[in-house]
Design a protein around this motif. Structure first.
Motif, PDB file in Angstrom:
ATOM      1  N   MET A 121       0.855  -1.172   0.000  1.00 17.10           N
ATOM      2  CA  MET A 121       0.000   0.000   0.000  1.00 17.10           C
ATOM      3  C   MET A 121       0.906   1.241   0.000  1.00 17.10           C
ATOM      4  N   TRP A 122       0.370   2.322  -0.537  1.00 16.42           N
ATOM      5  CA  TRP A 122       1.161   3.537  -0.690  1.00 16.42           C
ATOM      6  C   TRP A 122       1.671   4.047   0.658  1.00 16.42           C
ATOM      7  N   ASP A 123       0.855   3.832   1.702  1.00 18.04           N
ATOM      8  CA  ASP A 123       1.273   4.324   3.014  1.00 18.04           C
ATOM      9  C   ASP A 123       1.955   3.253   3.864  1.00 18.04           C
ATOM     10  N   ALA A 313       4.089  11.179   3.956  1.00 18.63           N
ATOM     11  CA  ALA A 313       5.057  10.348   3.241  1.00 18.63           C
ATOM     12  C   ALA A 313       4.381   9.113   2.651  1.00 18.63           C
ATOM     13  N   PHE A 314       4.802   8.756   1.458  1.00 22.19           N
ATOM     14  CA  PHE A 314       4.303   7.553   0.792  1.00 22.19           C
ATOM     15  C   PHE A 314       5.488   6.720   0.327  1.00 22.19           C
ATOM     16  N   ARG A 315       5.220   5.457   0.025  1.00 22.39           N
ATOM     17  CA  ARG A 315       6.304   4.527  -0.290  1.00 22.39           C
ATOM     18  C   ARG A 315       6.967   4.856  -1.627  1.00 22.39           C
ATOM     19  N   THR A 316       8.275   4.749  -1.674  1.00 18.84           N
ATOM     20  CA  THR A 316       8.975   4.864  -2.949  1.00 18.84           C
ATOM     21  C   THR A 316       8.616   3.640  -3.783  1.00 18.84           C
ATOM     22  N   PRO A 317       7.921   3.833  -4.921  1.00 15.88           N
ATOM     23  CA  PRO A 317       7.583   2.660  -5.729  1.00 15.88           C
ATOM     24  C   PRO A 317       8.777   2.206  -6.564  1.00 15.88           C
ATOM     25  N   PRO A 327      -1.783   6.397 -14.862  1.00 16.70           N
ATOM     26  CA  PRO A 327      -1.131   7.586 -14.325  1.00 16.70           C
ATOM     27  C   PRO A 327      -0.325   7.294 -13.041  1.00 16.70           C
ATOM     28  N   TYR A 328       0.402   8.308 -12.572  1.00 13.93           N
ATOM     29  CA  TYR A 328       1.421   8.086 -11.553  1.00 13.93           C
ATOM     30  C   TYR A 328       1.153   8.741 -10.210  1.00 13.93           C
ATOM     31  N   MET A 329       1.887   8.282  -9.240  1.00 11.50           N
ATOM     32  CA  MET A 329       1.874   8.738  -7.848  1.00 11.50           C
ATOM     33  C   MET A 329       0.644   8.175  -7.130  1.00 11.50           C
ATOM     34  N   HIS A 330       0.632   8.268  -5.803  1.00 10.96           N
ATOM     35  CA  HIS A 330      -0.469   7.652  -5.053  1.00 10.96           C
ATOM     36  C   HIS A 330      -1.810   8.286  -5.404  1.00 10.96           C
ATOM     37  N   THR A 331      -1.746   9.507  -5.919  1.00 11.18           N
ATOM     38  CA  THR A 331      -2.968  10.206  -6.294  1.00 11.18           C
ATOM     39  C   THR A 331      -3.364   9.926  -7.745  1.00 11.18           C
ATOM     40  N   VAL A 340       5.733  13.527 -14.672  1.00 13.34           N
ATOM     41  CA  VAL A 340       6.465  13.186 -13.443  1.00 13.34           C
ATOM     42  C   VAL A 340       7.801  13.926 -13.409  1.00 13.34           C
ATOM     43  N   ILE A 341       8.495  13.926 -14.547  1.00 21.98           N
ATOM     44  CA  ILE A 341       9.803  14.589 -14.585  1.00 21.98           C
ATOM     45  C   ILE A 341       9.639  16.097 -14.358  1.00 21.98           C
ATOM     46  N   ASP A 342       8.605  16.698 -14.936  1.00 22.57           N
ATOM     47  CA  ASP A 342       8.357  18.125 -14.693  1.00 22.57           C
ATOM     48  C   ASP A 342       8.085  18.386 -13.211  1.00 22.57           C
ATOM     49  N   PHE A 343       7.317  17.469 -12.621  1.00 22.71           N
ATOM     50  CA  PHE A 343       7.004  17.595 -11.190  1.00 22.71           C
ATOM     51  C   PHE A 343       8.297  17.634 -10.371  1.00 22.71           C
ATOM     52  N   TYR A 344       9.192  16.682 -10.652  1.00 23.48           N
ATOM     53  CA  TYR A 344      10.469  16.661  -9.924  1.00 23.48           C
ATOM     54  C   TYR A 344      11.296  17.901 -10.248  1.00 23.48           C
ATOM     55  N   ASN A 345      11.290  18.274 -11.519  1.00 26.15           N
ATOM     56  CA  ASN A 345      12.114  19.417 -11.933  1.00 26.15           C
ATOM     57  C   ASN A 345      11.726  20.673 -11.166  1.00 26.15           C
ATOM     58  N   LEU A 378      15.116   6.703 -20.130  1.00 33.10           N
ATOM     59  CA  LEU A 378      15.633   5.746 -19.149  1.00 33.10           C
ATOM     60  C   LEU A 378      14.474   5.001 -18.466  1.00 33.10           C
ATOM     61  N   LEU A 379      13.453   5.759 -18.040  1.00 37.85           N
ATOM     62  CA  LEU A 379      12.312   5.130 -17.355  1.00 37.85           C
ATOM     63  C   LEU A 379      11.614   4.141 -18.281  1.00 37.85           C
ATOM     64  N   LYS A 380      11.519   4.508 -19.566  1.00 37.67           N
ATOM     65  CA  LYS A 380      10.845   3.607 -20.510  1.00 37.67           C
ATOM     66  C   LYS A 380      11.656   2.337 -20.739  1.00 37.67           C
TER      67      LYS A 380
HETATM   68  C1  HEC Z   1      13.230  11.593  -1.827  1.00 34.92           C
HETATM   69  C2  HEC Z   1      13.048  10.336  -2.497  1.00 34.92           C
HETATM   70  C3  HEC Z   1      12.819  10.366  -4.003  1.00 34.92           C
HETATM   71  C4  HEC Z   1      13.577  10.955  -4.987  1.00 34.92           C
HETATM   72  C5  HEC Z   1      14.837  11.772  -4.819  1.00 34.92           C
HETATM   73  C6  HEC Z   1      12.951  10.621  -6.236  1.00 34.92           C
HETATM   74  N1  HEC Z   1      11.832   9.861  -6.012  1.00 34.92           N
HETATM   75 FE1  HEC Z   1      10.543   9.182  -7.437  1.00 34.92          FE
HETATM   76  N2  HEC Z   1       9.238   8.608  -5.984  1.00 34.92           N
HETATM   77  C7  HEC Z   1       9.478   8.685  -4.626  1.00 34.92           C
HETATM   78  C8  HEC Z   1       8.247   8.451  -3.907  1.00 34.92           C
HETATM   79  C9  HEC Z   1       8.083   8.436  -2.395  1.00 34.92           C
HETATM   80  C10 HEC Z   1       7.241   8.278  -4.887  1.00 34.92           C
HETATM   81  C11 HEC Z   1       5.738   8.103  -4.621  1.00 34.92           C
HETATM   82  C12 HEC Z   1       5.209   9.431  -4.095  1.00 34.92           C
HETATM   83  C13 HEC Z   1       3.721   9.499  -3.859  1.00 34.92           C
HETATM   84  O1  HEC Z   1       2.933   8.901  -4.598  1.00 34.92           O
HETATM   85  O2  HEC Z   1       3.320  10.238  -2.915  1.00 34.92           O
HETATM   86  C14 HEC Z   1       7.906   8.377  -6.190  1.00 34.92           C
HETATM   87  C15 HEC Z   1       7.286   8.202  -7.409  1.00 34.92           C
HETATM   88  C16 HEC Z   1       7.950   8.202  -8.627  1.00 34.92           C
HETATM   89  C17 HEC Z   1       7.349   7.849  -9.890  1.00 34.92           C
HETATM   90  C18 HEC Z   1       5.920   7.354 -10.094  1.00 34.92           C
HETATM   91  C19 HEC Z   1       5.857   5.856 -10.003  1.00 34.92           C
HETATM   92  C20 HEC Z   1       4.467   5.292  -9.940  1.00 34.92           C
HETATM   93  O3  HEC Z   1       4.352   4.077 -10.035  1.00 34.92           O
HETATM   94  O4  HEC Z   1       3.488   6.037  -9.759  1.00 34.92           O
HETATM   95  C21 HEC Z   1       8.326   7.972 -10.856  1.00 34.92           C
HETATM   96  C22 HEC Z   1       8.190   7.680 -12.333  1.00 34.92           C
HETATM   97  C23 HEC Z   1       9.508   8.455 -10.187  1.00 34.92           C
HETATM   98  N3  HEC Z   1       9.242   8.570  -8.832  1.00 34.92           N
HETATM   99  C24 HEC Z   1      10.717   8.738 -10.805  1.00 34.92           C
HETATM  100  C25 HEC Z   1      11.723   9.493 -10.201  1.00 34.92           C
HETATM  101  C26 HEC Z   1      12.797  10.160 -10.913  1.00 34.92           C
HETATM  102  C27 HEC Z   1      13.022  10.088 -12.400  1.00 34.92           C
HETATM  103  C28 HEC Z   1      13.538  10.834  -9.983  1.00 34.92           C
HETATM  104  C29 HEC Z   1      14.709  11.761 -10.199  1.00 34.92           C
HETATM  105  C30 HEC Z   1      14.409  12.933 -11.031  1.00 34.92           C
HETATM  106  C31 HEC Z   1      12.938  10.554  -8.684  1.00 34.92           C
HETATM  107  N4  HEC Z   1      11.831   9.743  -8.865  1.00 34.92           N
HETATM  108  C32 HEC Z   1      13.416  11.027  -7.480  1.00 34.92           C
HETATM  109  C33 HEC Z   1      10.700   8.960  -4.037  1.00 34.92           C
HETATM  110  C34 HEC Z   1      11.711   9.682  -4.665  1.00 34.92           C
END
Ligand code: HEC
Ligand code: HEC
Length: 387
Positions: A121-123, A313-317, A327-331, A340-345, A378-380
């Protein structure tokens, strides 16, 4: 960052003013260590001592049929497969539909490689794959079921009765304890899910080839160079997406707007899990005194030690097969890998999510267009081959 050692006087001079950090040849020794852990030889999920049927083929076969059977739900129309559909074992929408058209709160994760997970589970409110199954079975918005509904379905089908009895030594109709019946059904469902593995991917071949190129000093010409460099260095993805399953098995607040208003993610999951009768230390575990049970209380210590980090906090998938599970993330709020990459950027959603708690885990990245694209590629490449 102390990782970047090769900052010789000569180099520093040649790179005047640009700072030798960003120019250190990739990979440094530490980065090389991280890289070498990323690729996987095809290994099966670690044995789960809490489920003695985890790798039993007869259990997996029964589990497979139960997984597809809507008769286990109270409404009679919702099977596990309904929400874990297709090649990716998930749905293409942000949430999924359970009994009476109700929607789940979160995005269903793919079940590919679920047997490799440490938490579920995500949590993280389930600690074992077999006990996880009790949650969707009994969740009112998912299968809305209970032991009596499940028992009635098993009893109605002669092959279920025969196979259940063969495995557990008691017929489902004679099983005095409803919780035991549910745990047993969870164990056969887990045995089936532990076979849904797709690990070998082009990514693994790329990493192996890249490591050889590093040894030969030709890595900069390798097609995977920019992607791996960005994943490990500038993007810092490897901090959390590490090791052969590309996860640290931990929980982080990335600053996503949460779907369940007022819920605190992992911070809300720990105490219920520790007191749950279906956990690894409980009555239905086949190894209640084993390692998995012993490690449970460490969750509490982690939460108490860093409240700011576990709230929201949610689990690193895992990132394996991630291209299949949009679609991605727990939501389910991020529709594509590009999103996703834009979100991180951007260092997460602007306001963050959880009242008073802003993500401490991720920062703005300033990636170039090429770097962003190299990460998507890379992800693909992490999609495993079906076997
Ligand atoms: C601090 C830890 C952390 C870092 C750094 C991080 N991630 Fe994540 N990643 C997570 C977590 C935790 C989630 C799930 C978050 C959520 O849903 O609330 C996630 C979700 C994702 C997902 C969605 C996967 C899915 O099944 O929904 C992708 C894709 C992803 N990360 C790629 C990346 C990439 C690419 C980078 C670098 C640019 C990165 N992550 C950096 C912790 C991290
Ligand atoms: C109504 C839709 C629905 C049904 C039916 C359903 N699931 Fe799920 N499943 C989900 C959602 C949503 C989540 C994520 C829930 C969360 O994290 O809060 C999930 C999570 C999981 C996970 C955790 C995966 C992980 O990586 O953490 C497993 C395993 C799983 N489901 C297996 C099953 C099994 C087995 C069944 C049948 C007994 C089942 N599911 C029925 C929607 C569903």
């Amino acid at each position: 960052m102390s990782l970047f050692r090769p900052c010789t006087a000569l180099l520093a001079l040649a790179l005047m003013g640009t700072g030798c950090e960003s120019e250190a040849p990739f990979p440094t020794e530490d980065e090389l260590d991280q890289l070498s852990t990323l690729h996987t030889p095809s290994v099966k999920p670690e044995v789960d001592p809490t489920n003695r049927f985890g790798d039993n083929a007869a259990a997996a076969s029964l589990g497979h049929r139960l997984f597809e059977d809507p008769g286990l739900s109270r409404c009679g129309t919702v099977s596990c497969r309904g929400c874990h559909a297709g090649e990716s074992y998930t749905v293409e929408t942000a949430t999924a539909e359970g009994c009476d058209g109700q929607r789940t709160e979160r995005n269903p994760p793919s079940l590919l490689n679920a047997g490799y997970n440490r938490w579920f589970m995500w949590d993280g409110r389930a600690d074992r794959l077999w006990s996880q199954a009790v949650l969707p079975l009994t969740n009112p918005v998912e299968m809305d079921s209970n032991a009596e509904v499940v028992r009635a379905r098993l009893v109605a089908e002669p092959t279920y009765v025969a196979e259940y009895t063969q495995l557990f030594g008691t017929a489902p109709g004679d099983e005095p304890d409803g919780d035991r019946l549910m745990a047993n059904v969870g164990k056969v469902l887990a045995a089936y899910q532990r076979t849904l593995n797709r690990t070998d991917s082009p990514f693994d071949a790329d990493v192996r080839r890249f490591l050889q190129a590093v040894a030969a000093g030709t890595q900069e010409q390798d097609p995977a160079y920019l992607g791996l460099k960005t994943f490990i260095r500038k993007g810092q993805c490897v901090v959390c997406h590490k090791g052969r399953m590309l996860t640290d098995d931990k929980f982080h607040n990335l600053g996503l707007k949460d779907a369940g208003a007022g819920k605190r993610g992992h911070a809300d999951a720990v105490e219920p899990l520790l007191s749950w009768k279906f956990n690894a230390a409980g009555l239905f575990s086949d190894a209640p005194a084993g390692m998995d049970a012993a490690r449970l209380p460490t969750l509490r210590t982690q939460v108490q030690g860093k409240p700011d980090e576990v709230v929201g906090a949610f689990r690193t998938p895992t990132l394996r097969n991630v291209a299949l599970s949009a679609p991605y993330m727990h939501t389910g709020a991020e529709k594509t890998l590009e999103d996703v990459i834009d979100f991180y950027n951007e260092g997460g959603d602007p306001e963050g999510t959880f009242t008073g708690v802003r993500t401490v885990s991720i920062v703005k990245l300033d990636l170039s267009t090429e770097e962003k694209q190299s990460l998507v590629t890379l992800l693909k490449s992490m999609t495993g081959v079906a076997r």
